[in-house]
Design a protein around this motif. Structure first.
Motif, PDB file in Angstrom:
ATOM      1  N   PRO A   5      15.810  -1.346   6.087  1.00 38.75           N
ATOM      2  CA  PRO A   5      14.550  -0.858   5.711  1.00 38.75           C
ATOM      3  C   PRO A   5      13.765  -1.014   7.178  1.00 38.75           C
ATOM      4  O   PRO A   5      13.756  -2.227   7.758  1.00 38.75           O
ATOM      5  N   LYS A   6      12.845   0.004   7.329  1.00 38.35           N
ATOM      6  CA  LYS A   6      11.990  -0.184   8.438  1.00 38.35           C
ATOM      7  C   LYS A   6      10.497  -0.002   8.073  1.00 38.35           C
ATOM      8  O   LYS A   6      10.426   0.768   7.010  1.00 38.35           O
ATOM      9  N   PHE A   7       9.556  -0.433   8.966  1.00 40.86           N
ATOM     10  CA  PHE A   7       8.258  -0.266   8.665  1.00 40.86           C
ATOM     11  C   PHE A   7       7.951   1.291   8.906  1.00 40.86           C
ATOM     12  O   PHE A   7       8.303   1.792   9.820  1.00 40.86           O
ATOM     13  N   ASP A   8       7.188   2.060   8.001  1.00 45.94           N
ATOM     14  CA  ASP A   8       7.094   3.469   7.916  1.00 45.94           C
ATOM     15  C   ASP A   8       5.719   3.557   7.854  1.00 45.94           C
ATOM     16  O   ASP A   8       5.152   3.235   6.788  1.00 45.94           O
ATOM     17  N   ILE A   9       5.052   4.443   8.524  1.00 42.96           N
ATOM     18  CA  ILE A   9       3.786   5.132   8.411  1.00 42.96           C
ATOM     19  C   ILE A   9       3.659   6.534   8.531  1.00 42.96           C
ATOM     20  O   ILE A   9       4.164   7.142   9.336  1.00 42.96           O
ATOM     21  N   ARG A  10       3.164   7.147   7.389  1.00 36.41           N
ATOM     22  CA  ARG A  10       3.269   8.592   7.193  1.00 36.41           C
ATOM     23  C   ARG A  10       2.455   8.965   6.073  1.00 36.41           C
ATOM     24  O   ARG A  10       2.155   8.273   5.235  1.00 36.41           O
ATOM     25  N   ASN A  56       3.374  10.684  -6.257  1.00 37.95           N
ATOM     26  CA  ASN A  56       4.678  10.577  -6.559  1.00 37.95           C
ATOM     27  C   ASN A  56       5.894  10.292  -5.331  1.00 37.95           C
ATOM     28  O   ASN A  56       6.881  10.292  -5.887  1.00 37.95           O
ATOM     29  N   HIS A  57       5.570  10.591  -4.065  1.00 37.09           N
ATOM     30  CA  HIS A  57       6.278  10.342  -3.086  1.00 37.09           C
ATOM     31  C   HIS A  57       7.422  11.432  -3.197  1.00 37.09           C
ATOM     32  O   HIS A  57       8.567  11.095  -2.547  1.00 37.09           O
ATOM     33  N   GLU A  58       7.169  12.622  -3.618  1.00 42.72           N
ATOM     34  CA  GLU A  58       8.090  13.601  -3.567  1.00 42.72           C
ATOM     35  C   GLU A  58       8.162  14.612  -2.240  1.00 42.72           C
ATOM     36  O   GLU A  58       9.303  14.993  -2.154  1.00 42.72           O
ATOM     37  N   LYS A  59       7.089  14.401  -1.535  1.00 42.03           N
ATOM     38  CA  LYS A  59       7.153  15.336  -0.378  1.00 42.03           C
ATOM     39  C   LYS A  59       6.533  14.232   0.928  1.00 42.03           C
ATOM     40  O   LYS A  59       5.877  13.363   0.602  1.00 42.03           O
TER      41      LYS A  59
END
Length: 73
Positions: free
Chosen positions: A37-42, A47-50
């Protein structure tokens, strides 16, 4: 030709903002294609589907960013 990829959110760290459509800009630890895993900013849909375009950071890059941000008052 579209590329297939996989992701798994390993840890939800923080929500930075939320828009009127329910999408949230988040910082998470994400494993992409089974990698560490990496830190991710987005931006993520409910529901984290898109997801929107984002930025991933290694532990070392996150340490550098934290050090840089600590210089601001």
């Amino acid at each position: 030709m579209s590329q297939k990829f996989s992701y798994e959110i390993m840890e939800e760290i923080a929500v930075l903002s939320k828009n009127n459509k329910g999408w949230q800009k988040e910082i998470n630890l994400v494993s992409w294609n089974g990698n560490p895993p990496k830190f991710d900013i987005r931006d993520w849909s409910p529901n984290h589907e898109k997801m929107g375009k984002g930025l991933t950071l290694t532990n070392e890059e996150m340490d550098t960013l934290k050090l840089f941000l600590s210089t601001f008052e």
